[in-house]
Each structure stands twice: as structure tokens, then as C-alpha cells.
Design an enzyme around this catalytic site. Structure first.
Site, PDB file in Angstrom:
ATOM      1  N   ARG A 150       0.864  -1.173   0.000  1.00 37.77           N
ATOM      2  CA  ARG A 150       0.000   0.000   0.000  1.00 37.77           C
ATOM      3  C   ARG A 150       0.911   1.236   0.000  1.00 37.77           C
ATOM      4  O   ARG A 150       2.052   1.177   0.459  1.00 37.77           O
ATOM      5  CB  ARG A 150      -0.892   0.024   1.245  1.00 37.77           C
ATOM      6  N   LYS A 173      -1.729  -2.658   8.001  1.00 40.49           N
ATOM      7  CA  LYS A 173      -2.905  -2.340   8.806  1.00 40.49           C
ATOM      8  C   LYS A 173      -2.925  -3.185  10.076  1.00 40.49           C
ATOM      9  O   LYS A 173      -2.457  -4.311  10.101  1.00 40.49           O
ATOM     10  CB  LYS A 173      -4.184  -2.592   7.993  1.00 40.49           C
ATOM     11  N   HIS A 241      -2.572   2.695  -5.940  1.00 39.73           N
ATOM     12  CA  HIS A 241      -3.181   1.476  -5.393  1.00 39.73           C
ATOM     13  C   HIS A 241      -3.445   0.457  -6.493  1.00 39.73           C
ATOM     14  O   HIS A 241      -3.453  -0.747  -6.243  1.00 39.73           O
ATOM     15  CB  HIS A 241      -4.483   1.816  -4.664  1.00 39.73           C
ATOM     16  N   ARG A 244      -0.748  -2.043  -6.780  1.00 35.65           N
ATOM     17  CA  ARG A 244      -0.892  -3.155  -5.829  1.00 35.65           C
ATOM     18  C   ARG A 244      -1.848  -4.198  -6.392  1.00 35.65           C
ATOM     19  O   ARG A 244      -1.601  -5.400  -6.304  1.00 35.65           O
ATOM     20  CB  ARG A 244      -1.397  -2.608  -4.494  1.00 35.65           C
ATOM     21  N   HIS A 267      -3.748  -9.196   3.821  1.00 36.77           N
ATOM     22  CA  HIS A 267      -5.194  -9.188   4.031  1.00 36.77           C
ATOM     23  C   HIS A 267      -5.543  -9.952   5.302  1.00 36.77           C
ATOM     24  O   HIS A 267      -4.998 -11.030   5.557  1.00 36.77           O
ATOM     25  CB  HIS A 267      -5.919  -9.844   2.848  1.00 36.77           C
ATOM     26  N   TYR A 276      -9.539 -11.240  -6.466  1.00 34.29           N
ATOM     27  CA  TYR A 276      -8.593 -11.294  -7.577  1.00 34.29           C
ATOM     28  C   TYR A 276      -8.806 -12.509  -8.469  1.00 34.29           C
ATOM     29  O   TYR A 276      -8.349 -12.529  -9.599  1.00 34.29           O
ATOM     30  CB  TYR A 276      -7.154 -11.259  -7.047  1.00 34.29           C
TER      31      TYR A 276
END
Length: 297
Positions: A150, A173, A241, A244, A267, A276
Site C-alpha cells: 500500500r 494495517k 493502489h 498493488r 489481508h 482477484y
């Protein structure tokens, strides 16, 4: 209602400090709702009157807005703005009628063609005012595509990752740390930037620096990409983004499994990564219909 709408406008600008664009959007929804309720209920509406608003009233309002050609996504945004206004008017703890918004189809990430990634990075680097800034932009854009970071993760890297090895430790994150492979081309680009950077690389200082030596802002990366894609005539969907997304899509197309991809992307759940698979299928179908000699038959 005019005084309430004026209070709401002041709340958005002074208390919430929203951007002018957001203020206009939220205020317009509040004014539309006010006008509709006056027609719908047959009289003036004030803060007290709003207490009796029901799910049926909201459904009627959204149906009225649908006449204007609103899509499901726009209708969902309108409902969200209505709830925001009602919470302001009635209080955060007030009861709001339960109403499920329209189902919005989740849009698929759009991968960037590898050749376009290189062209984008080259243009951004070549347009920089100083050589070391160009080397920085080249390195960070290759890092986004080559490692799937990110933007905030890339700009948040510190000097303590040096010297570079074959992997990179990234904190994403929820402060979750993951280890990702570092491609030789990406590693070389970062090392070239470090060599040219006029600021010393300290363990407790950001790796990527702004022109004055402070931390590089993600907004500056986005601005560099925006300028490059405009000059190259690339889609507005070509964002940092999107690089990515491209990393993920191209790995999946190359045979990577979902669990490994989940780890590389950081994730929290596999469902976030599964999108995806749809992208990969879409790419394969595009290739089929564009290249197969009997696809149209």
C-alpha cells in the site's frame, strides 16, 4: 427547516471541517430530503417533525430520487447522507428507521499492464525537478508494483530496513507485520535512490524523503502518478493502489495460490483476496475474445 439546514451547513464546515465538495454533497441531500418531506407530508418540516420519519418515508424519497436516474451506488450514497443529516438533526442516540440500501455490485480492481507500469514510473521519474527525486519516484513506484505494498506502507518504511536483503519486513494495517520478497530490480532502484538522496539514512528516519528531508507524503506519490498518467494518456484508474492490484493479479495469473497471496498482501481475511480470482478470470476472457480466432463464433 431553513434554520436547521443552516445549522447543518455550519456543522459540516466548522465542526466536521469537511472539504467544500463534501459539504455541497451532504447539504444538497439534506435540502432534497427537506423539500421532498414538505411535499410528501403537505406542510413545513422542522426538527421536531423529523422524529416521525419512517422507513416508508425514506423509501418514498429514494423512489423519487430514482426518477432522476440514480444508480444503485448513487442511491446508496444518498441514503448514507440522509442518515448523516438525521443523526445531526435528531441526535446520535436517536432512533432512525431501519432501511436496507440497494445492493451495490463490488467493482473489480483494474490491473495495470506491466509495460504501462514501467512507462508510468519512467515518466514520473523523468518529470522530477531533481535527479534524486526522480530516483525516489522510480523506486517507490516499482516497489508498489513489485511488492504489492500500500502507498502508506511504502512511505512508512524506515531506515532500519537497511541494508536491503532478499526480503522486506513491512508493517501494515492493524500493525500486522509480514515478510515479502524483494525483487532484484526493486532492490537496485531503492539502492540507487539511497545513493543519490542528499539526506542521511538513519534507522529512526523515513526511508523515502520529501524534498525538504521530511517524510514523503502519500499524497505526493499520488500526485506524481496523476501527472504521469495524464501525460501518457492512461486511464484515471491508474493509481498507486492500482499497482498493488496489478501485483496481485499478475501473481495469481502466474500460478500463485490464494493463501500465499493473502500473506503477501497482508489481508486479514481470505475473502478480501478472493476478489482477484474474478479479475484473473476477466483477464483470461478478455484474452480469449480478443485473440482466439473462433471466439466470435
Amino acid at each position: 427547516m431553513a434554520s436547521l439546514l443552516a445549522e447543518y451547513h455550519a456543522f459540516l464546515t466548522d465542526n466536521r471541517r469537511m472539504s467544500p465538495h463534501s459539504v455541497r454533497a451532504y447539504q444538497a441531500t439534506a435540502e432534497r430530503l427537506s423539500g421532498f418531506l414538505e411535499r410528501h407530508w403537505g406542510g413545513a418540516v422542522d426538527r421536531t417533525g423529523l422524529v416521525r420519519i419512517s422507513a416508508g418515508d425514506l423509501r418514498a424519497f429514494l423512489a423519487d430520487r430514482r426518477v432522476d436516474g440514480l444508480t444503485n451506488r448513487s442511491t446508496a450514497r444518498e441514503l448514507s447522507a440522509v442518515r448523516h443529516f438525521l443523526r445531526f438533526a435528531l441526535g446520535e442516540d436517536a432512533y432512525l428507521p431501519a432501511l436496507k440500501g440497494p445492493r451495490v455490485q463490488r467493482s473489480l480492481p483494474r490491473p495495470v499492464n506491466p509495460e504501462d507500469v514501467v512507462a508510468l514510473a519512467e515518466d514520473a521519474a523523468g518529470s522530477a525537478r531533481e535527479g534524486w527525486v526522480g530516483a525516489r519516484d522510480w523506486a517507490i513506484l516499482l516497489l508498489l508494483y513489485g511488492s504489492g505494498l500500500r502507498v502508506s506502507e511504502a512511505t512508512g518504511l524506515m531506515g532500519d530496513i537497511l541494508p536491503l536483503g532478499s526480503t522486506l519486513r513491512v508493517t501494515g494495517k492493524r500493525n500486522k507485520t509480514r515478510i515479502i520478497p524483494l525483487l532484484e530490480a526493486v532492490k537496485a532502484a531503492i539502492e540507487d535512490y539511497i545513493e543519490l538522496c542528499p539526506y542521511p539514512m538513519m534507522r529512526n528516519e523515513p526511508l523515502f524523503r520529501g524534498s525538504r528531508g521530511g517524510p514523503l507524503s502519500p499524497a505526493l506519490v499520488r500526485r506524481a502518478v496523476q501527472g504521469a498518467r495524464g501525460r501518457l494518456g492512461l486511464s484515471e484508474r491508474t493509481t498507486p493502489h492500482a499497482l498493488r492490484h496489478s501485483f496481485a493479479t499478475h501473481l495469481l495469473a502466474g500460478g500463485a495460490d490464494l493463501r500465499s497471496l493473502q500473506e503477501l498482501l497482508g489481508h486479514a481475511s481470505l475473502s478480501s483476496t478472493q476478489v482477484y480470482t474474478a479479475v484473473d478470470t476477466a483477464m483470461l476472457l478478455d484474452e480469449y475474445f480478443n485473440a482466439h480466432p473462433r471466439a466470435s463464433g
